[in-house]
Scaffold this motif. Structure first.
Motif, PDB file in Angstrom:
ATOM      1  N   MET A   1      37.649  29.450  25.016  1.00 10.40           N
ATOM      2  CA  MET A   1      38.418  29.882  26.178  1.00 10.40           C
ATOM      3  C   MET A   1      38.246  31.382  26.398  1.00 10.40           C
ATOM      4  N   THR A   2      38.138  32.152  25.315  1.00 18.47           N
ATOM      5  CA  THR A   2      37.952  33.595  25.440  1.00 18.47           C
ATOM      6  C   THR A   2      36.653  33.914  26.166  1.00 18.47           C
ATOM      7  N   LEU A   3      35.609  33.155  25.888  1.00 11.74           N
ATOM      8  CA  LEU A   3      34.329  33.359  26.561  1.00 11.74           C
ATOM      9  C   LEU A   3      34.470  33.140  28.062  1.00 11.74           C
ATOM     10  N   TYR A   4      35.173  32.086  28.463  1.00 11.36           N
ATOM     11  CA  TYR A   4      35.345  31.794  29.883  1.00 11.36           C
ATOM     12  C   TYR A   4      36.168  32.871  30.586  1.00 11.36           C
ATOM     13  N   LEU A   5      37.194  33.372  29.910  1.00 13.11           N
ATOM     14  CA  LEU A   5      37.989  34.470  30.479  1.00 13.11           C
ATOM     15  C   LEU A   5      37.148  35.724  30.634  1.00 13.11           C
ATOM     16  N   SER A   6      36.302  35.985  29.656  1.00 18.90           N
ATOM     17  CA  SER A   6      35.412  37.137  29.731  1.00 18.90           C
ATOM     18  C   SER A   6      34.425  36.979  30.886  1.00 18.90           C
ATOM     19  N   MET A   7      33.877  35.789  31.056  1.00 18.83           N
ATOM     20  CA  MET A   7      32.969  35.519  32.173  1.00 18.83           C
ATOM     21  C   MET A   7      33.684  35.745  33.508  1.00 18.83           C
ATOM     22  N   ALA A   8      34.909  35.243  33.602  1.00 17.27           N
ATOM     23  CA  ALA A   8      35.676  35.388  34.841  1.00 17.27           C
ATOM     24  C   ALA A   8      35.985  36.857  35.124  1.00 17.27           C
ATOM     25  N   ALA A   9      36.311  37.623  34.086  1.00 17.72           N
ATOM     26  CA  ALA A   9      36.592  39.050  34.266  1.00 17.72           C
ATOM     27  C   ALA A   9      35.341  39.791  34.738  1.00 17.72           C
ATOM     28  N   PHE A  10      34.195  39.464  34.156  1.00 15.62           N
ATOM     29  CA  PHE A  10      32.937  40.070  34.593  1.00 15.62           C
ATOM     30  C   PHE A  10      32.666  39.724  36.054  1.00 15.62           C
ATOM     31  N   ALA A  11      32.836  38.453  36.391  1.00 10.10           N
ATOM     32  CA  ALA A  11      32.591  38.004  37.764  1.00 10.10           C
ATOM     33  C   ALA A  11      33.520  38.718  38.736  1.00 10.10           C
ATOM     34  N   LEU A  12      34.775  38.886  38.371  1.00 10.15           N
ATOM     35  CA  LEU A  12      35.725  39.567  39.247  1.00 10.15           C
ATOM     36  C   LEU A  12      35.354  41.035  39.432  1.00 10.15           C
ATOM     37  N   ALA A  13      35.038  41.701  38.340  1.00 11.43           N
ATOM     38  CA  ALA A  13      34.694  43.122  38.426  1.00 11.43           C
ATOM     39  C   ALA A  13      33.464  43.361  39.295  1.00 11.43           C
TER      40      ALA A  13
END
Length: 195
Positions: A1-13
């Protein structure tokens, strides 16, 4: 789940920050309204997601072998940004408040991503960070997350433009707004020329 949150944060930024695609979404929302802007929002999202998938599945390796293709994409992108800036600067400022108003097309949104150096940087760095080994399922998962975040980010810019419509009821204000957006696009293109 941490990986997916990190991916989402990168995508948002990388999706929510100002850039040519978001500036056009803002202008389309202001000029044509939210519904007419959805083609651009969806096209830009689809265009970027396809670019991201292809980079993750090996396109970047091909471009490293033929760097002249990357140079051609860069120059086409810069020319396209200057053309868009010219179109905005030359606009007469008359807004269309009719339901038939047509904003930028789905194809324009998709093409903007393929000609947008910011999109290429996000695709290459994102895949380099999260799927450097070309792991197929991970590439597809990252693309799915990015699709949702990218669409919502560009939508926010179009919505913000729509919120400005009442203020832009005066053609003189529209011309000022369009020329400001044109200056931002031209500055983006000039920055790309300098770097």
């Amino acid at each position: 789940m941490t990986l997916y949150l990190s991916m989402a944060a990168f995508a948002l930024a990388s999706s929510i920050t100002p850039g040519p695609v978001n500036i056009v979404a803002l202008g389309a929302g202001a000029r044509h309204g939210l519904v007419a802007s959805m083609r651009h929002v969806s096209g830009a999202t689809i265009g970027f997601t396809v670019l991201l998938l292809l980079v993750g599945l090996g396109l970047y390796e091909m471009l490293e072998r033929w760097p002249q293709l990357m140079v051609a994409i860069r120059w086409a992108g810069i020319a396209f940004l200057f053309w868009l800036a010219w179109q905005l600067a030359a606009d007469n400022g008359e807004l269309s408040f009719h339901a038939t108003a047509r904003g930028p097309s789905l194809l324009t949104g998709a093409a903007m991503q393929w000609l947008n150096p910011k999109a290429w940087l996000a695709a290459v760095s994102g895949m380099g960070a999260y799927a450097v080994d070309g792991d197929g399922p991970l590439v597809w998962q990252f693309a799915a997350i990015y699709f949702v975040v990218c669409w919502l980010s560009i939508f926010c810019w179009a919505w913000a433009g729509t919120a400005l419509r009442n203020w832009l009821a005066n053609p003189a204000r529209v011309r000022l707004f369009n020329r400001s957006m044109a200056a931002l696009l031209a500055a983006s293109a000039a920055w790309l020329l300098a770097n």
